[in-house]
Design an enzyme around this catalytic site. Sequence first.
Site, PDB file in Angstrom:
ATOM      1  N   SER A 126       0.836  -1.205   0.000  1.00  0.00           N
ATOM      2  CA  SER A 126       0.000   0.000   0.000  1.00  0.00           C
ATOM      3  C   SER A 126       0.869   1.251   0.000  1.00  0.00           C
ATOM      4  O   SER A 126       1.994   1.242   0.519  1.00  0.00           O
ATOM      5  CB  SER A 126      -0.854  -0.041   1.264  1.00  0.00           C
ATOM      6  N   TYR A 151      -1.649  -0.941  10.796  1.00  0.00           N
ATOM      7  CA  TYR A 151      -1.891  -1.649   9.530  1.00  0.00           C
ATOM      8  C   TYR A 151      -0.767  -1.317   8.540  1.00  0.00           C
ATOM      9  O   TYR A 151      -0.178  -2.206   7.917  1.00  0.00           O
ATOM     10  CB  TYR A 151      -3.258  -1.227   8.951  1.00  0.00           C
ATOM     11  N   LYS A 155       2.457  -3.590   6.629  1.00  0.00           N
ATOM     12  CA  LYS A 155       2.784  -3.629   5.195  1.00  0.00           C
ATOM     13  C   LYS A 155       4.272  -3.338   4.997  1.00  0.00           C
ATOM     14  O   LYS A 155       4.938  -3.980   4.193  1.00  0.00           O
ATOM     15  CB  LYS A 155       1.927  -2.623   4.414  1.00  0.00           C
TER      16      LYS A 155
HETATM   17  C1  UD1 Z   1      -6.325   3.850   3.743  1.00  0.00           C
HETATM   18  C2  UD1 Z   1      -4.868   3.518   3.838  1.00  0.00           C
HETATM   19  C3  UD1 Z   1      -4.456   2.656   2.681  1.00  0.00           C
HETATM   20  C4  UD1 Z   1      -5.329   1.441   2.630  1.00  0.00           C
HETATM   21  C5  UD1 Z   1      -6.770   1.881   2.472  1.00  0.00           C
HETATM   22  C6  UD1 Z   1      -7.696   0.683   2.419  1.00  0.00           C
HETATM   23  C7  UD1 Z   1      -3.331   5.099   4.842  1.00  0.00           C
HETATM   24  C8  UD1 Z   1      -2.599   6.381   4.668  1.00  0.00           C
HETATM   25  N1  UD1 Z   1      -4.102   4.747   3.811  1.00  0.00           N
HETATM   26  O1  UD1 Z   1      -6.466   4.733   2.669  1.00  0.00           O
HETATM   27  O2  UD1 Z   1      -3.138   2.252   2.855  1.00  0.00           O
HETATM   28  O3  UD1 Z   1      -4.936   0.626   1.565  1.00  0.00           O
HETATM   29  O4  UD1 Z   1      -7.123   2.707   3.580  1.00  0.00           O
HETATM   30  O5  UD1 Z   1      -8.057   0.226   3.651  1.00  0.00           O
HETATM   31  O6  UD1 Z   1      -3.207   4.437   5.840  1.00  0.00           O
HETATM   32  N2  UD1 Z   1     -12.874  10.086   4.227  1.00  0.00           N
HETATM   33  C9  UD1 Z   1     -13.809  10.971   4.716  1.00  0.00           C
HETATM   34  N3  UD1 Z   1     -14.904  10.462   5.353  1.00  0.00           N
HETATM   35  C10 UD1 Z   1     -15.103   9.132   5.542  1.00  0.00           C
HETATM   36  C11 UD1 Z   1     -14.122   8.222   5.046  1.00  0.00           C
HETATM   37  C12 UD1 Z   1     -13.012   8.740   4.401  1.00  0.00           C
HETATM   38  O7  UD1 Z   1     -13.673  12.180   4.582  1.00  0.00           O
HETATM   39  O8  UD1 Z   1     -16.109   8.745   6.145  1.00  0.00           O
HETATM   40  C13 UD1 Z   1     -11.693  10.616   3.522  1.00  0.00           C
HETATM   41  C14 UD1 Z   1     -10.379  10.324   4.241  1.00  0.00           C
HETATM   42  O9  UD1 Z   1     -10.098  11.349   5.152  1.00  0.00           O
HETATM   43  C15 UD1 Z   1      -9.415  10.284   3.065  1.00  0.00           C
HETATM   44  C16 UD1 Z   1     -10.242   9.806   1.886  1.00  0.00           C
HETATM   45  O10 UD1 Z   1     -11.599   9.980   2.285  1.00  0.00           O
HETATM   46  O11 UD1 Z   1      -8.981  11.576   2.783  1.00  0.00           O
HETATM   47  C17 UD1 Z   1     -10.011   8.360   1.554  1.00  0.00           C
HETATM   48  O12 UD1 Z   1     -10.151   7.579   2.729  1.00  0.00           O
HETATM   49  P1  UD1 Z   1     -10.174   5.981   2.706  1.00  0.00           P
HETATM   50  O13 UD1 Z   1     -11.089   5.512   1.636  1.00  0.00           O
HETATM   51  O14 UD1 Z   1     -10.432   5.519   4.093  1.00  0.00           O
HETATM   52  O15 UD1 Z   1      -8.704   5.574   2.248  1.00  0.00           O
HETATM   53  P2  UD1 Z   1      -7.279   6.068   2.800  1.00  0.00           P
HETATM   54  O16 UD1 Z   1      -7.363   6.484   4.212  1.00  0.00           O
HETATM   55  O17 UD1 Z   1      -6.721   7.012   1.812  1.00  0.00           O
END
Ligand code: UD1
Length: 335
Positions: A126, A151, A155
Site C-alpha cells: 500500500s 496496519y 505492510k
Molecule cells: C487507507 C490507507 C491505505 C489502505 C486503504 C484501504 C493510509 C494512509 N491509507 O487509505 O493504505 O490501503 O485505507 O483500507 O493508511 N474520508 C472521509 N470520510 C469518511 C471516510 C473517508 O472524509 O467517512 C476521507 C479520508 O479522510 C481520506 C479519503 O476519504 O482523505 C479516503 O479515505 P479511505 O477511503 O479511508 O482511504 P485512505 O485512508 O486514503
Amino acid sequence: MTKNIIVTGGAGYIGSHTVVELVESGFNPIIIDNFSNSNPKIIARIEKICKQKIKIYNLNCVDEKKLITNIPWNEVDGVIHFAAYKSVADSFKKKQEYFLNNIESTKILLNIIKKFNVNSFVFSSSCTVYGNPDQLPVTEKTKTKTPSSPYGETKKICEELIQSSEITNYTILRYFNPIGAHESSLIGEESKNTPNNLVPLICECAIGKRKNLTIYGNDYSTKDGTCIRDYIHVCDVAKAHVHALKNMMNCNLNHKTLNIGLSKGISVLELITLFEQNNNVNINYDFGKRREGDIEKIYADCSLAKKELKWKPKKTITDALIDAWNWEKEKNLLI
Ligand code: UD1
C-alpha cells in the site's frame, strides 16, 4: 501448460477481482481464504463470471502445517498474497492481532515458496509505506517513512521481509486507493466489518443506509481544504497482478517494487461531486474533525509499473464510481 496460481484472500475485494482477471488471462487460480472478512457466496459469483469452477481451500494462512499438508505446492507456479487484516481504524485497537496475522502469514508463505521452489510471488502492499510524503507525485524512489497506522506498519515490515527473503522472483505492488467493482455487478467490496473507506460509505449514503457522510477535515492545505488521493478502478489494480506474474514467469531474479495508481490526485469533495453527477444521486455530507493518521495529499507516479509490466489503467474514476454504485444497488439482491 496452464499455470496454477495460489491467491490468498481470493474471496476478498481485490483478491476476487484478481481471480477473475487470472482466469481471463488463461491462468488457473486456486483460492486460499478462511472468510474471516468475506462472504463465502462470492465464490459462486466469481464462478458465474468465469464460467468455470474455482478451487478453494478454507484455510488460515498462519497455519503453516495445514497449508503444507493440504496444498499441492509442487504444482504451484505463483502466489499472490492478499490475505491480511486491512482496516486502518481497527489496527489501532488490535495492533497485536494485526502484527501477528499480517506478518506471520507472509513469513510462512515466504518459507513455503523457498521450500517448494515456487517461481513467482506478488505481494499486496500500500502507498501507506510512504507515510506523509515529502515529494509529489510519489515515485518508488520516494523515501518510505513510518506509516501512520499499525496496519501500515505491517505492510512496511512485510515488504522488508520479502526484500531480504532471497526468493527468486517477487513483485511488491503498492496500491493507492482501489475503488469500484466488476462491471457485471456480481462482485465488489463486501467486507463483514462496517466500511471505513470513502467510496463504500458514499454508496451507503446514496442508497439510504446512512443519513450522511462526514468529511474528515476541510482545513487541509489543498484546493478545497479536503484530502487528496489517487483513486483507481479495482479491475485495473487486479490486472496489474496478472501483468506482474507474466513478467516474472521463467525469470531468475526478478525483484520489483511498483506503484499502482491512476496518477491523478483528486479531493474528497471532487470525488463526491463526480459520484453525484455521474450517478444522478445526492449525497448529504458535513465536515468533521481530521481523522487520526490521515495523509493530506498523496498520488502516484506509475511510470515504472507502466514500463516494467507493460500495464496501464484502462478505466477512469467515473467508470469506477458508476460500477461502485451499480454494485451497491445489486449486492443486496444477490443470493
Ligand atoms: C487507507 C490507507 C491505505 C489502505 C486503504 C484501504 C493510509 C494512509 N491509507 O487509505 O493504505 O490501503 O485505507 O483500507 O493508511 N474520508 C472521509 N470520510 C469518511 C471516510 C473517508 O472524509 O467517512 C476521507 C479520508 O479522510 C481520506 C479519503 O476519504 O482523505 C479516503 O479515505 P479511505 O477511503 O479511508 O482511504 P485512505 O485512508 O486514503
